[in-house]
Scaffold this active site. Structure first.
Site, PDB file in Angstrom:
ATOM      1  N   VAL A 192      42.061  35.507  53.378  1.00  0.00           N
ATOM      2  CA  VAL A 192      43.147  34.623  52.964  1.00  0.00           C
ATOM      3  C   VAL A 192      44.405  35.447  52.745  1.00  0.00           C
ATOM      4  O   VAL A 192      44.344  36.642  52.444  1.00  0.00           O
ATOM      5  CB  VAL A 192      42.791  33.837  51.684  1.00  0.00           C
ATOM      6  CG1 VAL A 192      41.614  32.908  51.919  1.00  0.00           C
ATOM      7  CG2 VAL A 192      42.500  34.790  50.524  1.00  0.00           C
ATOM      8  N   GLN A 203      29.320  39.877  47.271  1.00  0.00           N
ATOM      9  CA  GLN A 203      29.089  41.317  47.128  1.00  0.00           C
ATOM     10  C   GLN A 203      30.431  42.037  47.068  1.00  0.00           C
ATOM     11  O   GLN A 203      31.322  41.774  47.860  1.00  0.00           O
ATOM     12  CB  GLN A 203      28.291  41.808  48.339  1.00  0.00           C
ATOM     13  CG  GLN A 203      28.597  43.218  48.808  1.00  0.00           C
ATOM     14  CD  GLN A 203      27.730  44.251  48.151  1.00  0.00           C
ATOM     15  OE1 GLN A 203      26.648  43.937  47.670  1.00  0.00           O
ATOM     16  NE2 GLN A 203      28.187  45.481  48.118  1.00  0.00           N
ATOM     17  N   ARG A 209      32.294  46.119  45.850  1.00  0.00           N
ATOM     18  CA  ARG A 209      32.297  47.426  45.200  1.00  0.00           C
ATOM     19  C   ARG A 209      33.722  47.798  44.796  1.00  0.00           C
ATOM     20  O   ARG A 209      33.991  48.945  44.449  1.00  0.00           O
ATOM     21  CB  ARG A 209      31.707  48.496  46.132  1.00  0.00           C
ATOM     22  CG  ARG A 209      32.432  48.629  47.448  1.00  0.00           C
ATOM     23  CD  ARG A 209      31.796  49.693  48.353  1.00  0.00           C
ATOM     24  NE  ARG A 209      32.470  49.765  49.636  1.00  0.00           N
ATOM     25  CZ  ARG A 209      33.574  50.466  49.872  1.00  0.00           C
ATOM     26  NH1 ARG A 209      34.137  51.157  48.895  1.00  0.00           N
ATOM     27  NH2 ARG A 209      34.123  50.483  51.068  1.00  0.00           N
ATOM     28  N   GLY A 243      31.242  40.034  54.664  1.00  0.00           N
ATOM     29  CA  GLY A 243      32.636  40.360  54.912  1.00  0.00           C
ATOM     30  C   GLY A 243      32.888  40.997  56.261  1.00  0.00           C
ATOM     31  O   GLY A 243      31.972  41.402  56.982  1.00  0.00           O
ATOM     32  N   ASP A 282      33.672  44.012  58.440  1.00  0.00           N
ATOM     33  CA  ASP A 282      33.231  45.403  58.267  1.00  0.00           C
ATOM     34  C   ASP A 282      32.442  45.546  56.967  1.00  0.00           C
ATOM     35  O   ASP A 282      32.652  46.475  56.190  1.00  0.00           O
ATOM     36  CB  ASP A 282      34.423  46.357  58.291  1.00  0.00           C
ATOM     37  CG  ASP A 282      33.994  47.824  58.395  1.00  0.00           C
ATOM     38  OD1 ASP A 282      32.885  48.083  58.887  1.00  0.00           O
ATOM     39  OD2 ASP A 282      34.762  48.701  57.951  1.00  0.00           O
ATOM     40  N   HIS A 283      31.508  44.635  56.760  1.00  0.00           N
ATOM     41  CA  HIS A 283      30.721  44.595  55.526  1.00  0.00           C
ATOM     42  C   HIS A 283      29.948  45.901  55.344  1.00  0.00           C
ATOM     43  O   HIS A 283      29.238  46.358  56.231  1.00  0.00           O
ATOM     44  CB  HIS A 283      29.749  43.418  55.587  1.00  0.00           C
ATOM     45  CG  HIS A 283      29.000  43.170  54.322  1.00  0.00           C
ATOM     46  ND1 HIS A 283      29.345  42.170  53.441  1.00  0.00           N
ATOM     47  CD2 HIS A 283      27.924  43.785  53.782  1.00  0.00           C
ATOM     48  CE1 HIS A 283      28.516  42.187  52.417  1.00  0.00           C
ATOM     49  NE2 HIS A 283      27.638  43.164  52.605  1.00  0.00           N
ATOM     50  N   ALA A 284      30.099  46.507  54.169  1.00  0.00           N
ATOM     51  CA  ALA A 284      29.382  47.736  53.801  1.00  0.00           C
ATOM     52  C   ALA A 284      29.636  48.889  54.762  1.00  0.00           C
ATOM     53  O   ALA A 284      28.823  49.806  54.874  1.00  0.00           O
ATOM     54  CB  ALA A 284      27.878  47.477  53.686  1.00  0.00           C
ATOM     55  N   HIS A 324      40.923  40.598  43.103  1.00  0.00           N
ATOM     56  CA  HIS A 324      42.278  40.113  42.874  1.00  0.00           C
ATOM     57  C   HIS A 324      42.337  38.625  43.214  1.00  0.00           C
ATOM     58  O   HIS A 324      41.312  37.990  43.440  1.00  0.00           O
ATOM     59  CB  HIS A 324      43.271  40.931  43.699  1.00  0.00           C
ATOM     60  CG  HIS A 324      43.217  42.400  43.398  1.00  0.00           C
ATOM     61  ND1 HIS A 324      43.684  42.930  42.221  1.00  0.00           N
ATOM     62  CD2 HIS A 324      42.710  43.448  44.117  1.00  0.00           C
ATOM     63  CE1 HIS A 324      43.495  44.240  42.219  1.00  0.00           C
ATOM     64  NE2 HIS A 324      42.896  44.576  43.352  1.00  0.00           N
TER      65      HIS A 324
END
Length: 511
Positions: A331, A195, A197, A289, A291-293, A201
């Site tokens: 990473v 996911q 937004r 992730g 602090d996802h969303a 990179h």
């Protein structure tokens, strides 16, 4: 490949295909009640109709809504964390009775579906804000809830006419049924969904490839192209980036598809919702992730959500979700070894690392600074620079404030003449607008093309003012002016000098 949430993919387009013409005629009849869908509602209805929101087959009635808000479940006990509601104003709500049929339209022209009403109810928005979004009034979803959304919700079942119309990237907008068929044809039974937004990179490419290898799976790049956080990079720029970066994956490992989701930025609850959606699209694994969303911090610098709240909540529901959670492993680049590695495997006291934050990236784009190849691929940087040119290539607008007593005509001519002597790389124009609010978009077009505008008069109605828009600066004596004058009758030559120095300080001119 996991079964859809609730066991059945609720593809209403396929279900209602045989009665499409009948529904279309009903929607276009003169005696049916009509509602024009808002941008958020268009995103929501697309994912209801195509099965992305399975098991939903309509907008939540009051029982389901209350259960979702308080318990993160539908009334029948099915896990569901975000209320999907059709909000309307009071005047429209007063026209509705149970079993009323409402034609739902896109842009007042395109019939999308017909809703059979089950109930109309006035939600307790304070409870919704507290339970779903944790109550901080600065949360963007809470701001939307109280300042944009209607005061009444309409619950009911949908019958599909067609999906909302999109004119961009038709080949990338796979429905859940289409994406499941794609995976089956490729014999991909294990798929890690990613996911995003934001632009991607090298670090994103690295972490998704690592996640796929560890899960013995393929990668679905599944970016949101509906509504995201205010201020995010536009989806056209991002999609061009995704199209380039997917070429950098090992052959046959990754697939790109776009998700027309209206994000709520609701952190942990939203992460569970995202996992459900990706399961409906056929993914077996989902990267959650840090602090996802989450929408970041409020004005006091306090995080709306904890960094691992999302991962912990999704993990707590893993047996119901039937999708494997892959925690996001950040990473970092090791310059002495020219490679990326998970930061939790590196002793940063002994090993040199490099990273560029999102804030620093935006700064470098703004000033035309170097973006090293270890951070992003040249083709990605090229796209970002095209959409975010440095200040010397950006347009601007100078609005002459209402308090000025000097000749507006002469000041406008003086500014124009001064700007023109700096070279021919930017188009300039004096713009007399005559209080036409529809010209706001034209002004932004001029600015977006790198031009320089001079606007001698503000709109009388503050709500229609261009002041406050990006790269629009107020020249006035008021304390809120961007270019502040000491008095209303300063000599034109002094004013011109102040404007030029301001524009130089902000990077529009490089002498």
């Amino acid at each position: 490949m996991p079964a859809p949430h609730g066991g059945i993919l609720q593809d209403l387009i396929a279900r209602d295909a045989l009665k499409k013409n009948e529904l279309l005629s009903e929607a276009q009849s003169s005696d049916i009640l009509v509602w024009n869908l808002t941008p958020r509602q268009l995103c929501d209805i697309e994912l209801i109709l195509n099965g992305g929101f399975s098991p939903l087959t309509g907008f939540l009635n009051e029982n389901d809504y209350s259960s979702v808000v308080t318990d993160s479940r539908l009334a029948d006990g099915t896990l569901w964390t975000i209320p999907i509601t059709l909000d309307v104003d009071e005047a429209f709500a007063n026209q509705i009775k149970p079993d009323t049929r409402i034609a739902l339209f896109q842009d007042d022209e395109i019939p999308i579906a017909i809703l059979t009403v089950q109930d109309v109810y006035k939600p307790n928005k304070t409870i919704e804000a507290e339970k779903v979004f944790r109550g901080d009034p600065e949360h963007p979803a809470i701001s939307y809830l109280f300042n944009v959304a209607g005061d009444y919700y309409v619950g009911g079942s949908l019958e599909a006419i067609q999906l909302p119309q999109h004119y961009d990237y038709p080949g990338l907008r796979k429905t859940p049924a289409q994406l499941r068929l794609e995976f089956q044809s490729r014999q991909w039974d294990r798929v890690v969904a990613f996911q995003t937004r934001n632009p991607m990179h090298r670090a994103h490419r690295e972490l998704t490839v690592r996640a796929a290898r560890e899960a013995n799976a393929k990668v679905l790049i599944h970016p949101v192209v509906g509504l995201t956080k205010p201020g995010d990079i536009d989806h056209h720029t991002r999609v061009r980036v995704y199209q380039e970066i997917i070429k950098r994956y090992p052959n046959g490992i990754a697939f790109l598809s776009l998700l027309p989701l209206a994000m709520r930025m609701s952190g942990d609850r939203e992460a569970v919702w995202h996992a459900i959606i990706r399961k409906n699209y056929g993914a077996s694994h989902f990267i959650v992730g840090r602090d996802h969303a989450g929408p970041g911090k409020n004005s006091k610098g306090v995080d709306f959500y904890g960094p691992y709240d999302a991962q912990e909540l999704v993990e707590s529901y893993k047996h119901e979700l039937d999708i494997e959670v892959v925690p996001f492993r950040m990473v970092t680049y090791l310059p002495d070894e020219d490679r990326y590695a998970p930061i939790d495997q590196i002793d940063t006291t002994k090993t040199r690392t490099l990273n560029i934050s999102g804030t620093e990236l935006r700064r470098r784009l703004r000033v035309g600074g170097e973006i090293p190849e270890w951070f992003s691929y040249p083709e990605v940087v090229k796209i970002l620079r095209e959409s975010n040119p440095p200040r010397p290539k950006q347009g601007f607008s100078i609005v002459l404030g209402n308090s000025l007593t000097v000749s507006r005509e002469q000041l406008s001519i003086a500014l124009l003449s001064t700007f023109l002597q700096f070279g021919g790389g930017r188009y300039y124009k004096i713009f007399e607008h005559n209080n036409k609010t529809e010209l706001l978009s034209l002004i932004q077009d001029f600015i977006g093309s790198g031009s320089g505008l001079i606007i001698p008069n503000q709109w009388e109605d503050d709500k229609d003012s261009v002041v406050g828009k990006q790269n629009v600066y107020l020249l006035d004596t008021s304390s809120s002016a961007d270019i502040q004058l000491e008095s209303a009758d300063e000599p034109i030559s002094h004013i011109v000098q102040k404007v030029v120095l301001f524009l130089e300080d902000n990077g529009f001119f490089v002498f």
